[in-house]
Each structure stands twice: as C-alpha cells, then as structure tokens.
Write a protein that holds these residues in place. Structure first.
Motif, mmCIF file in Angstrom:
data_model
loop_
_atom_site.group_PDB
_atom_site.id
_atom_site.type_symbol
_atom_site.label_atom_id
_atom_site.label_comp_id
_atom_site.label_asym_id
_atom_site.label_seq_id
_atom_site.Cartn_x
_atom_site.Cartn_y
_atom_site.Cartn_z
ATOM 1 N N UNK A 131 21.065 -4.766 -8.988
ATOM 2 C CA UNK A 131 20.746 -3.613 -8.152
ATOM 3 C C UNK A 131 19.865 -3.957 -6.967
ATOM 4 N N UNK A 132 19.582 -2.943 -6.188
ATOM 5 C CA UNK A 132 18.789 -3.110 -4.975
ATOM 6 C C UNK A 132 17.305 -2.913 -5.273
ATOM 7 N N UNK A 133 16.432 -3.670 -4.585
ATOM 8 C CA UNK A 133 14.991 -3.543 -4.815
ATOM 9 C C UNK A 133 14.482 -2.150 -4.454
ATOM 10 N N UNK A 134 13.391 -1.758 -5.110
ATOM 11 C CA UNK A 134 12.731 -0.494 -4.792
ATOM 12 C C UNK A 134 11.244 -0.662 -5.082
ATOM 13 N N UNK A 135 10.438 0.167 -4.452
ATOM 14 C CA UNK A 135 8.990 0.142 -4.664
ATOM 15 C C UNK A 135 8.589 1.207 -5.675
ATOM 16 N N UNK A 136 7.638 0.836 -6.506
ATOM 17 C CA UNK A 136 7.036 1.768 -7.463
ATOM 18 C C UNK A 136 5.523 1.713 -7.256
ATOM 19 N N UNK A 137 4.912 2.857 -7.023
ATOM 20 C CA UNK A 137 3.498 2.888 -6.657
ATOM 21 C C UNK A 137 2.604 2.278 -7.734
ATOM 22 N N UNK A 138 1.685 1.434 -7.293
ATOM 23 C CA UNK A 138 0.640 0.911 -8.176
ATOM 24 C C UNK A 138 -0.579 0.576 -7.321
ATOM 25 N N UNK A 139 -1.721 0.464 -7.950
ATOM 26 C CA UNK A 139 -2.966 0.132 -7.246
ATOM 27 C C UNK A 139 -3.300 -1.342 -7.415
ATOM 28 N N UNK A 140 -3.495 -1.767 -8.666
ATOM 29 C CA UNK A 140 -3.700 -3.175 -8.987
ATOM 30 C C UNK A 140 -2.787 -3.514 -10.165
ATOM 31 N N UNK A 141 -2.552 -4.805 -10.378
ATOM 32 C CA UNK A 141 -1.625 -5.191 -11.438
ATOM 33 C C UNK A 141 -1.974 -6.585 -11.957
ATOM 34 N N UNK A 194 5.206 7.148 -1.319
ATOM 35 C CA UNK A 194 5.980 6.423 -0.309
ATOM 36 C C UNK A 194 5.211 5.189 0.160
ATOM 37 N N UNK A 195 5.922 4.236 0.713
ATOM 38 C CA UNK A 195 5.319 2.960 1.104
ATOM 39 C C UNK A 195 4.608 3.099 2.452
ATOM 40 N N UNK A 196 3.332 2.758 2.452
ATOM 41 C CA UNK A 196 2.558 2.727 3.694
ATOM 42 C C UNK A 196 2.737 1.381 4.379
ATOM 43 N N UNK A 197 2.529 0.290 3.644
ATOM 44 C CA UNK A 197 2.819 -1.058 4.124
ATOM 45 C C UNK A 197 3.465 -1.832 2.987
ATOM 46 N N UNK A 198 4.473 -2.653 3.262
ATOM 47 C CA UNK A 198 5.161 -3.383 2.203
ATOM 48 C C UNK A 198 4.343 -4.583 1.718
ATOM 49 N N UNK A 199 4.842 -5.219 0.675
ATOM 50 C CA UNK A 199 4.227 -6.439 0.157
ATOM 51 C C UNK A 199 4.660 -7.633 0.997
ATOM 52 N N UNK A 200 3.761 -8.601 1.124
ATOM 53 C CA UNK A 200 4.054 -9.856 1.816
ATOM 54 C C UNK A 200 3.606 -11.014 0.931
ATOM 55 N N UNK A 201 4.311 -12.143 1.062
ATOM 56 C CA UNK A 201 3.922 -13.311 0.283
ATOM 57 C C UNK A 201 4.160 -14.578 1.099
ATOM 58 N N UNK A 214 0.857 -1.187 0.000
ATOM 59 C CA UNK A 214 0.000 0.000 0.000
ATOM 60 C C UNK A 214 0.891 1.235 0.000
ATOM 61 N N UNK A 215 0.439 2.279 -0.688
ATOM 62 C CA UNK A 215 1.259 3.472 -0.851
ATOM 63 C C UNK A 215 0.528 4.712 -0.344
ATOM 64 N N UNK A 216 1.289 5.662 0.156
ATOM 65 C CA UNK A 216 0.750 6.965 0.507
ATOM 66 C C UNK A 216 0.558 7.799 -0.761
ATOM 67 N N UNK A 217 -0.117 8.914 -0.625
ATOM 68 C CA UNK A 217 -0.415 9.765 -1.781
ATOM 69 C C UNK A 217 0.846 10.237 -2.491
ATOM 70 N N UNK A 218 1.933 10.409 -1.752
ATOM 71 C CA UNK A 218 3.178 10.884 -2.355
ATOM 72 C C UNK A 218 4.020 9.765 -2.959
#
Length: 279
Positions: free
Chosen positions: A244-254, A214-221, A208-212
C-alpha cells in the motif's frame, strides 16, 4: 601693428577650446580621487554589528573515535545488557540474546521486535550491525531486519531504515540495505561482505502535526551507511509499508525499534548503539 587676416576666424575656436578645458578641469575637481573612492566603498559599517557572542553552544566531548558515544549521548546498548529495551509487543523485558558484547536477534516464536524504553523526537543515531558470515537465502530472505526510526505501534508500524545483506544479493532497490523501506532508494550501495560490521549514522527529523492530525511538516532523514551518504535529507511521505501507499499517523514522540524479521535466514547482530537528542 601687424594684422593677421585669419585672426577673426581663429579666435572663436580658441575661445571654445579654452572653455572646454575649463569645463573639464571643473568636472575633474568634482570627482574624488581613486583612493578616496576606494575608501568610500570599504566604509560599510562596523563588522561587530554582525557578530553573535551568546548564547554559546554547549561543550560536548567527542568519543575516542567517530563510532564512540560523545559525552551527551544516551547509550542504548554497550554490550552489557538490555536495560534500555523492552518488547514491542507488551513492553515486557526484551528477550534478545546478549553475548560477548553483541546483541543478536531472537527469532524464537513469540519474541518479536524490541524497542527503546525511552521515546524520542529529533535525534542523531549511531548503530552497528552484522550479517552472519554463514548467511543463507536470497532477495528479502537474507539477513532481513530494520531500524524503525519511530515506532508508532505494534509489529512493523513506523518508519523503517532497512537492514539486509545487499552484498551481491539482488532485490528491489527500495528494499535493499540503506533504503527507507519502499520509499527512499539509497544513493549508492556501500555494503560490506557478510561477517563484517556495518554502520548506520542517522539524523532523524520527526514530522510535526496540526491539532486535527494533518501534517504540518513531513519527516526527513539523512543516513550515512559505512561512512557513505545514502539518504540526503530525504522527505518521507508517511510510514513505511510492505503493502500500500504510505500515510502519516499523528504522534509526538516515539521509541526506536529493532525488527525480528520472520525470514528463515540466520539472525543478525547489533552493537554500539547510542543516540543524541536534538532540540
């Protein structure tokens, strides 16, 4: 009347003993009996105060076995066609090969990865895959593919659960079958021999991501590989990357994406793919 020389000394002691007996009797009278005390401990309120009756969980009819889709599943591949899939490159109809109820990767140049037409957030996924019995190559060039649990762009953008022949095939442990590629090492290696069907059962919790952004809660599996737990609510640190190192990119559904890896080994196959959306 007779006299008792010691009576004066004994009388205070007798009086003190009598007073002690009277006090003990008074205290005993104030204490509840054992059964009464037990009753007080058991009197903790009405058990109905903590009972929840509604809303009732939706009734779902399970499949005939644990691999069959339940009644609320979206069937993504049942052996008949690729109606639920498109090319990851340009969203044109998927061009992988369907034959005898099996979906096989098309490694022809220009075909590439395929992904679902639908997009998802949180879900339960079942997918079966098979390494060819005549597999060749070694390390990462041996039956390489992947299930991208969220495809966030072209090519290999997203979050990959690795597929590979990891039966007697040595490679880096965060890149073997059952790994979250370059991030999560599987707890164990329950791989079957090439030529046998293998199964992933996955619970994906999207970030989940904030409006800007940034990560609100990370992904879990959570992943079961051939019925064996290999990822236990693993927390991802971002998209899975080859370099390279992992990074988050904002998305809603995929969409969910399947990889056509460019290694030269024979192509792998899939069957019985279904997903249950989790609200």
């Amino acid at each position: 009347m007779p006299t008792f020389p010691n009576s004066r000394r004994q009388f205070p002691a007798v009086c003190a003993l009598s007073a002690l007996i009277a006090l003990s009797a008074s205290l005993s009278a104030q204490q509840p009996s054992a059964p009464q005390n037990a009753q007080q401990k058991g009197a903790r309120g009405n058990p109905k105060d903590t009972e929840v009756w509604e809303p009732e969980p939706k009734v779902v009819t399970p499949g005939a076995d644990n691999a069959a889709p339940p009644s609320d599943a979206i069937v993504l591949f049942d052996g008949k066609n690729l109606d639920e899939w498109v090319s990851n490159r340009d969203k044109s109809p998927a061009r992988w090969i369907v034959s005898d109820g099996v979906l096989t990767v098309n490694k022809e140049k220009g075909v590439g990865n395929i992904e679902t037409k639908r997009s998802f957030r949180n879900y339960q996924l079942h997918i079966e895959w098979r390494i060819p019995e005549n597999i060749t190559g070694s390390d990462q060039a041996r039956g390489n593919s992947g299930v991208f649990l969220a495809s966030t762009g072209p090519g290999d953008d997203g979050y990959e659960l690795q597929i590979l022949d990891s039966y007697n095939n040595k490679t880096y442990v965060n890149g073997q079958a059952g790994s979250i590629y370059k991030q999560g090492i599987p707890l164990v290696n329950p791989s079957r021999k090439p030529g046998q069907w293998q199964t992933y059962d996955v619970v994906w919790t999207a970030p989940l991501f904030n409006a800007d952004g940034s990560v609100k809660t990370p992904a879990y599996v959570t992943v079961f590989f051939n019925g064996v737990l290999v990822q236990n609510h693993f927390e991802l640190t971002g998209q899975t990357l080859f370099i390279g190192k992992p990074f988050y990119k904002k998305y809603e559904t995929a969409p969910i994406k399947l990889q056509a890896h460019g290694d030269s080994s024979p192509p792998i196959s899939f069957r019985n793919i279904w997903v249950r959306e989790l609200n």
